[in-house]
Design an enzyme around this catalytic site. Structure first.
Site, mmCIF file in Angstrom:
data_model
loop_
_atom_site.group_PDB
_atom_site.id
_atom_site.type_symbol
_atom_site.label_atom_id
_atom_site.label_comp_id
_atom_site.label_asym_id
_atom_site.label_seq_id
_atom_site.Cartn_x
_atom_site.Cartn_y
_atom_site.Cartn_z
ATOM 1 C CB SER A 1 68.170 -9.438 43.439
ATOM 2 O OG SER A 1 67.286 -9.183 44.709
ATOM 3 C CG LEU B 1 58.584 -8.645 43.193
ATOM 4 C CD1 LEU B 1 57.428 -9.301 43.274
ATOM 5 C CD2 LEU B 1 58.123 -6.964 42.650
ATOM 6 C CD GLU B 2 64.931 -7.005 42.727
ATOM 7 O OE1 GLU B 2 65.044 -5.819 42.608
ATOM 8 O OE2 GLU B 2 65.987 -7.286 43.762
ATOM 9 C CG LEU B 3 64.502 -15.251 46.446
ATOM 10 C CD1 LEU B 3 65.809 -15.682 45.611
ATOM 11 C CD2 LEU B 3 64.868 -15.257 47.833
#
Length: 616
Positions: free
Chosen positions: A429, A500-502
């Site tokens: 990410s 969002l990935e985190l």
């Protein structure tokens, strides 16, 4: 007869050493006067201008002399004075300022010229006795220095211990004597000097625990802050003059009387053994606790039931007594028995420590054991070698801990591919800008996939056209074993895909799965600009820092630290491809072992030839 001899001996002790300073020039020649000398205990100090009295010490023991009985038997009391710097005694001429009241000589008030030696003489036609005491008149500046209340106090300070949470009444010393000479009822002023702040407070003290009732100061409830010096100044009228004097009382807080007051032996404890050595000086320590009591106490040693003074070889034994602690009246005392040139037969002797006060008695036997000689040289060498090895291991671990950790993982770590159904090893990410994208695609991806053999997922590369970004992002994260977050100043603004990935990675960790999040700091970021999710993640997650040119080599600390966080990889080779290829493979394994990543060479090597070609 014995009843008279004993008080006479006591009077010798009271007056101290006899001094032949008093002349007998005023005595009738036919009368022999017994001179007790000067009494050091009867010395009196007074401030100039204060009232003072001298009590004849011949009446200090009523069984020897009693004023009423001596008057009835024809004895008369006379006072004489030897002025300061003179040798001859002079009879005192009584006046309104110098007067006699029974066995007391009053000076109301005292003047600086009154300093000198005062003699009281009791005699009749057939007998005579006299004793001397010294009066010192001080200037006010000599006694008020260092006194927070500025009061002239020359006499000895009276000690007044009061139990905590208990009551007590303080009476001003000398008040009753002054009342006999006063024309009206004397008045008393009370002052308190606190030990902590050295400030003086005049009554009232602004609390209800201490109140003056008449001339006395009553403590309804004693507390620790009420400790300190209390001054009482007595004022009275006599023949139209106002006279006064000041006394000091040191009030201390002690433990109350309703607690146990039995003495206790703190050391030696029960079954405690003292280790001793022959031909040396041995010290046995006894420590006792004496709760506060207005009585005597004692701590001592006995050997075979005898005190040290009564032992045949008492020269070898001595004791050292000292106070260890004093806590609100409770004192801890220590007695050390010193035995010189300890012998083997002393092991069979009985050494007892005893404590005693008016409430009880305790004794404890000291158990002795002979010290066994140890091989100091061998022990010292062994200890030295052990310390050197420990220091060496500590240095090796401190310098090569990453390599050791990676080597341990390569030998004993578990390949996560055999325990889960994940598709990717790492999901990367990052912020979508040209600089970070170049770092991710050319550096991170290249090393992780080509050098270390990990399967890497990058959304912009591996996602299919036409899909939903949110669904595909969550799917990729769920199918990965690690989420590698590249932290930089442009990362994780609110609403971005990186955020969002985190969040997806952190949620996966919170659900207790096999997913773990790794933070890689590409460029320094000020903490105050971090988003909330990244700030919270930094507290619990590992942070691996990229340091530019220093981190590019595969042997750098960056890649070693990153491999510790990545899954374990094992290498399996089937068959032999010749000695040269086998040597290349062994060199590759050795190189990666030294770099602490033996198990991270490639991902389940099924084609040895390909591995050998890559290594070549």
């Amino acid at each position: 007869m014995a009843s008279i001899i004993a008080p006479l001996l006591f009077l010798f002790i009271v007056v101290g050493r006899a001094t032949p300073a008093v002349s007998q020039s005023s005595q009738p020649p036919e009368t022999t006067c017994f001179d007790w000398g000067e009494s050091s205990q009867g010395a009196v100090s007074v401030v100039e201008g204060d009232a003072v009295w001298l009590s004849c010490l011949l009446f200090s023991h009523p069984s020897v002399y009693n004023y009423s009985s001596t008057q009835s038997t024809g004895h008369n009391l006379f006072w004489y004075r030897i002025p300061e710097g003179h040798d001859l005694e002079h009879p005192i001429t009584y006046s309104p300022r110098l007067s006699k009241d029974r066995e007391r000589l009053w000076l109301q008030p005292a003047a600086s010229a009154d300093t000198g030696l005062y003699i009281c003489m009791l005699r009749n036609k057939s007998s005579c006795s006299k004793i001397a005491m010294r009066l010192t008149v001080l200037q006010r500046g000599e006694v008020t220095r260092g006194n927070a209340c500025g009061l002239p106090v020359a006499g000895e300070t009276i000690q007044a211990p009061i139990g905590l949470q208990q009551g007590e009444v303080l009476h001003c010393p000398g008040l009753q004597e002054a009342a006999k000479m006063a024309d009206s009822e004397p008045t008393v002023s009370w002052y308190h000097e606190t030990p902590e702040s050295s400030r003086c407070h005049k009554y009232p003290f602004w609390n209800t625990d201490r109140q003056q009732r008449g001339a006395a100061l009553r403590f309804h409830l004693m507390l620790v802050p009420y400790r300190g010096l209390y001054y009482c100044t007595v004022h009275y009228q006599r023949k139209g003059k106002t006279l006064n004097f000041t006394r000091s009382i040191n009030v201390t807080a002690v433990y109350p009387t309703n607690v146990s007051k039995d003495p206790v032996i703190l050391h030696p404890a029960k079954d405690q053994v003292f280790t001793v050595k022959q031909d040396t000086e041995v010290r046995l320590v006894c420590r006792g606790l004496f709760p506060y009591l207005k009585s005597s106490w004692d701590i001592w040693w006995t050997v075979d039931g005898k005190t040290l003074e009564k032992l045949p070889d008492h020269q070898r034994f001595s004791r050292i007594n000292s106070q260890v602690n004093y806590d609100y009246g409770d004192r801890t005392e220590e007695s050390i028995l010193v035995i010189k040139d300890f012998q083997s037969e002393d092991l069979n002797r009985e050494f007892n420590c005893s404590v005693r006060n008016e409430r009880g008695f305790k004794t404890c036997r000291a158990q002795l054991k002979e010290e066994v000689s140890l091989p100091f040289v061998e022990l010292g060498c062994g200890l030295g070698v052990t310390l050197v090895l420990m220091l060496l291991l500590f240095v090796v671990y401190h310098v090569f801990w990453l390599e050791l950790l990676l080597l341990y993982r390569s030998w004993f770590g578990t390949d996560e591919r055999h325990t889960d159904d994940k598709e990717y090893d790492v999901y990367i990410s990052y912020a979508r800008n040209s600089e970070e994208e170049q770092f991710v695609l050319s550096t991170l991806r290249g090393v992780l996939e080509n050098e270390l053999g990990y399967s890497v997922c990058i959304f912009d590369r591996d996602s299919l056209p036409g899909g939903t970004i949110t669904d595909e992002t969550l799917s990729f994260v769920a199918r990965s074993r690690r989420v590698l977050v590249v932290v930089s100043p442009g990362y994780a603004s609110q609403g971005s895909q990186a955020l969002l990935e985190l969040k997806a990675g952190i949620d996966g960790m919170a659900r207790g799965g096999h997913l773990r999040v790794i933070l890689v700091q590409y460029k320094p970021v000020q903490r105050q600009v971090w988003v909330g999710e990244l700030r919270r993640a930094r507290v619990a997650l590992a942070m691996v820092r990229w340091q530019g040119e220093k981190s590019k080599e595969l042997t750098s600390r960056f890649w070693k630290r990153l491999r510790v966080e990545l899954p374990v990889r094992r290498v399996s080779i089937r068959g032999e491809e010749g000695s040269s290829k086998e040597a290349v493979l062994m060199r590759l394994i050795s190189q990666n072992s030294t770099n602490s990543q033996t198990g991270l060479i490639t991902n389940t090597v099924k084609e040895p030839q390909k591995v050998l070609n890559s290594a070549a």
